[in-house]
Design a protein around this motif. Sequence first.
Motif, PDB file in Angstrom:
ATOM      1  N   VAL A 151       0.829  -1.206   0.000  1.00 49.18           N
ATOM      2  CA  VAL A 151       0.000   0.000   0.000  1.00 49.18           C
ATOM      3  C   VAL A 151       0.860   1.252   0.000  1.00 49.18           C
ATOM      4  CG1 VAL A 151      -1.575   1.341   1.461  1.00 49.18           C
ATOM      5  CG2 VAL A 151      -2.039  -1.057   1.022  1.00 49.18           C
ATOM      6  N   LEU A 152       1.914   1.279   0.814  1.00 47.70           N
ATOM      7  CA  LEU A 152       2.765   2.458   0.889  1.00 47.70           C
ATOM      8  C   LEU A 152       3.520   2.700  -0.414  1.00 47.70           C
ATOM      9  CD1 LEU A 152       4.219   2.216   4.493  1.00 47.70           C
ATOM     10  CD2 LEU A 152       2.438   3.735   3.657  1.00 47.70           C
ATOM     11  N   ILE A 153       3.970   1.627  -1.061  1.00 46.50           N
ATOM     12  CA  ILE A 153       4.682   1.779  -2.333  1.00 46.50           C
ATOM     13  C   ILE A 153       3.729   2.255  -3.430  1.00 46.50           C
ATOM     14  CG2 ILE A 153       5.864   0.500  -4.164  1.00 46.50           C
ATOM     15  CD1 ILE A 153       7.195  -1.136  -1.882  1.00 46.50           C
ATOM     16  N   SER A 154       2.523   1.702  -3.464  1.00 44.19           N
ATOM     17  CA  SER A 154       1.563   2.112  -4.490  1.00 44.19           C
ATOM     18  C   SER A 154       1.018   3.520  -4.240  1.00 44.19           C
ATOM     19  CB  SER A 154       0.406   1.116  -4.572  1.00 44.19           C
ATOM     20  OG  SER A 154      -0.360   1.170  -3.389  1.00 44.19           O
ATOM     21  N   ASN A 155       1.026   3.982  -3.005  1.00 43.39           N
ATOM     22  CA  ASN A 155       0.522   5.313  -2.663  1.00 43.39           C
ATOM     23  C   ASN A 155       1.391   6.399  -3.283  1.00 43.39           C
ATOM     24  OD1 ASN A 155      -0.871   7.412  -1.427  1.00 43.39           O
ATOM     25  ND2 ASN A 155       0.372   7.289   0.399  1.00 43.39           N
ATOM     26  N   ASN A 156       2.707   6.251  -3.179  1.00 40.41           N
ATOM     27  CA  ASN A 156       3.667   7.176  -3.778  1.00 40.41           C
ATOM     28  C   ASN A 156       3.424   8.632  -3.365  1.00 40.41           C
ATOM     29  OD1 ASN A 156       5.924   7.755  -5.268  1.00 40.41           O
ATOM     30  ND2 ASN A 156       4.818   7.887  -7.216  1.00 40.41           N
ATOM     31  N   GLY A 157       2.991   8.846  -2.127  1.00 40.20           N
ATOM     32  CA  GLY A 157       2.816  10.197  -1.607  1.00 40.20           C
ATOM     33  C   GLY A 157       1.591  10.920  -2.114  1.00 40.20           C
ATOM     34  N   GLU A 158       0.648  10.235  -2.741  1.00 39.63           N
ATOM     35  CA  GLU A 158      -0.525  10.893  -3.305  1.00 39.63           C
ATOM     36  C   GLU A 158      -1.607  11.183  -2.277  1.00 39.63           C
ATOM     37  OE1 GLU A 158      -1.855   8.499  -6.523  1.00 39.63           O
ATOM     38  OE2 GLU A 158      -0.084   8.895  -7.735  1.00 39.63           O
ATOM     39  N   SER A 159      -1.651  10.437  -1.191  1.00 40.17           N
ATOM     40  CA  SER A 159      -2.692  10.675  -0.200  1.00 40.17           C
ATOM     41  C   SER A 159      -2.125  10.491   1.204  1.00 40.17           C
ATOM     42  CB  SER A 159      -3.875   9.722  -0.422  1.00 40.17           C
ATOM     43  OG  SER A 159      -3.452   8.390  -0.290  1.00 40.17           O
ATOM     44  N   SER A 160      -2.867  10.980   2.169  1.00 38.96           N
ATOM     45  CA  SER A 160      -2.425  10.906   3.561  1.00 38.96           C
ATOM     46  C   SER A 160      -2.549   9.487   4.090  1.00 38.96           C
ATOM     47  CB  SER A 160      -3.270  11.824   4.434  1.00 38.96           C
ATOM     48  OG  SER A 160      -3.122  13.148   4.031  1.00 38.96           O
ATOM     49  N   TYR A 198       8.185  -3.506  11.464  1.00 38.68           N
ATOM     50  CA  TYR A 198       7.238  -2.431  11.168  1.00 38.68           C
ATOM     51  C   TYR A 198       7.980  -1.141  10.806  1.00 38.68           C
ATOM     52  CZ  TYR A 198       3.347   0.828  12.218  1.00 38.68           C
ATOM     53  OH  TYR A 198       2.386   1.799  12.171  1.00 38.68           O
ATOM     54  N   VAL A 199       9.009  -0.818  11.564  1.00 42.45           N
ATOM     55  CA  VAL A 199       9.786   0.396  11.312  1.00 42.45           C
ATOM     56  C   VAL A 199      10.476   0.315   9.958  1.00 42.45           C
ATOM     57  CG1 VAL A 199      11.825   1.668  12.081  1.00 42.45           C
ATOM     58  CG2 VAL A 199      10.082   1.017  13.721  1.00 42.45           C
ATOM     59  N   GLN A 200      10.994  -0.836   9.610  1.00 41.54           N
ATOM     60  CA  GLN A 200      11.646  -1.000   8.305  1.00 41.54           C
ATOM     61  C   GLN A 200      10.655  -0.811   7.165  1.00 41.54           C
ATOM     62  OE1 GLN A 200      14.374  -0.306   8.475  1.00 41.54           O
ATOM     63  NE2 GLN A 200      15.831  -1.945   8.498  1.00 41.54           N
ATOM     64  N   VAL A 201       9.455  -1.353   7.315  1.00 42.30           N
ATOM     65  CA  VAL A 201       8.436  -1.208   6.264  1.00 42.30           C
ATOM     66  C   VAL A 201       8.045   0.263   6.123  1.00 42.30           C
ATOM     67  CG1 VAL A 201       6.021  -1.731   5.686  1.00 42.30           C
ATOM     68  CG2 VAL A 201       7.533  -3.544   6.462  1.00 42.30           C
ATOM     69  N   ILE A 202       7.877   0.950   7.248  1.00 42.81           N
ATOM     70  CA  ILE A 202       7.510   2.365   7.213  1.00 42.81           C
ATOM     71  C   ILE A 202       8.627   3.189   6.556  1.00 42.81           C
ATOM     72  CG2 ILE A 202       7.016   4.398   8.649  1.00 42.81           C
ATOM     73  CD1 ILE A 202       4.714   2.434   8.569  1.00 42.81           C
ATOM     74  N   PHE A 251       8.098   5.328   2.962  1.00 44.76           N
ATOM     75  CA  PHE A 251       8.035   6.785   2.965  1.00 44.76           C
ATOM     76  C   PHE A 251       9.297   7.409   2.381  1.00 44.76           C
ATOM     77  CE2 PHE A 251       5.004   6.822   6.843  1.00 44.76           C
ATOM     78  CZ  PHE A 251       3.932   6.581   6.013  1.00 44.76           C
ATOM     79  N   VAL A 252       9.752   6.908   1.258  1.00 44.08           N
ATOM     80  CA  VAL A 252      10.983   7.418   0.657  1.00 44.08           C
ATOM     81  C   VAL A 252      10.803   8.810   0.070  1.00 44.08           C
ATOM     82  CG1 VAL A 252      12.015   5.183   0.173  1.00 44.08           C
ATOM     83  CG2 VAL A 252      10.477   6.207  -1.488  1.00 44.08           C
ATOM     84  N   GLY A 253       9.599   9.199  -0.284  1.00 48.63           N
ATOM     85  CA  GLY A 253       9.363  10.491  -0.905  1.00 48.63           C
ATOM     86  C   GLY A 253       9.353  11.651   0.069  1.00 48.63           C
ATOM     87  N   LEU A 254       9.404  11.387   1.343  1.00 45.89           N
ATOM     88  CA  LEU A 254       9.376  12.476   2.303  1.00 45.89           C
ATOM     89  C   LEU A 254      10.702  13.218   2.297  1.00 45.89           C
ATOM     90  CD1 LEU A 254       7.680  10.787   5.370  1.00 45.89           C
ATOM     91  CD2 LEU A 254       6.652  12.285   3.698  1.00 45.89           C
ATOM     92  N   LYS A 255      10.639  14.501   2.469  1.00 51.37           N
ATOM     93  CA  LYS A 255      11.869  15.269   2.568  1.00 51.37           C
ATOM     94  C   LYS A 255      11.779  16.180   3.777  1.00 51.37           C
ATOM     95  CE  LYS A 255      10.431  18.960  -0.541  1.00 51.37           C
ATOM     96  NZ  LYS A 255      10.778  19.737  -1.705  1.00 51.37           N
ATOM     97  N   LYS A 256      12.923  16.553   4.287  1.00 50.32           N
ATOM     98  CA  LYS A 256      12.962  17.407   5.459  1.00 50.32           C
ATOM     99  C   LYS A 256      12.515  18.809   5.088  1.00 50.32           C
ATOM    100  CE  LYS A 256      16.592  14.956   7.865  1.00 50.32           C
ATOM    101  NZ  LYS A 256      17.929  15.037   8.456  1.00 50.32           N
ATOM    102  N   LYS A 257      11.932  19.497   6.076  1.00 52.85           N
ATOM    103  CA  LYS A 257      11.504  20.867   5.879  1.00 52.85           C
ATOM    104  C   LYS A 257      12.709  21.772   5.707  1.00 52.85           C
ATOM    105  CE  LYS A 257       7.224  22.312   7.947  1.00 52.85           C
ATOM    106  NZ  LYS A 257       6.610  22.923   9.116  1.00 52.85           N
ATOM    107  N   ASP A 258      12.586  22.718   4.809  1.00 52.60           N
ATOM    108  CA  ASP A 258      13.645  23.711   4.666  1.00 52.60           C
ATOM    109  C   ASP A 258      13.531  24.697   5.817  1.00 52.60           C
ATOM    110  OD1 ASP A 258      14.509  22.557   2.329  1.00 52.60           O
ATOM    111  OD2 ASP A 258      13.228  23.828   1.061  1.00 52.60           O
ATOM    112  N   LYS A 259      14.630  24.920   6.479  1.00 50.43           N
ATOM    113  CA  LYS A 259      14.621  25.869   7.588  1.00 50.43           C
ATOM    114  C   LYS A 259      14.702  27.282   7.031  1.00 50.43           C
ATOM    115  CE  LYS A 259      16.697  22.847  10.984  1.00 50.43           C
ATOM    116  NZ  LYS A 259      17.810  22.664  11.930  1.00 50.43           N
TER     117      LYS A 259
END
Length: 134
Positions: A16-25, A107-111, A115-123
Amino acid sequence: MGRLNNSEFLTKLSEVLISNNGESSVYLTQKRLTSTLPIDEPTSKINDLSSNVIKTEAFEKNTTTYPVLIRISMNSGNMKSSSQSKQKTKLSTVVETSNLDQFWSEYVQVIKNGFVGLKKKDKKKNKKSGKVSK
């Protein structure tokens, strides 16, 4: 969908997380699973406080262990067009306390992998006021 066993849950979550690709919450929840009391039973007998909360002789120490309920829910697909119906993906599993350490590591490894598409906030750089007093 009903509750899955732990390995099925992790497999489906990964898909599910791989197919989501950051499109939804994606909503992750974890909570203690307690058994429900019958309506006729008085609630004064409940003692689910941990032993370190209240140090009095009036209460018995709670030594019961509870399983953990883990839920994942998310809207599926791209919801830009109004013609699509909103379908939710819901997954849940119950983890016994004896299997908790192994489950958390998997579980942590799967998460992390999902969530590879997440990026850190720019300060923001703080601007110092360049005003000079006269």
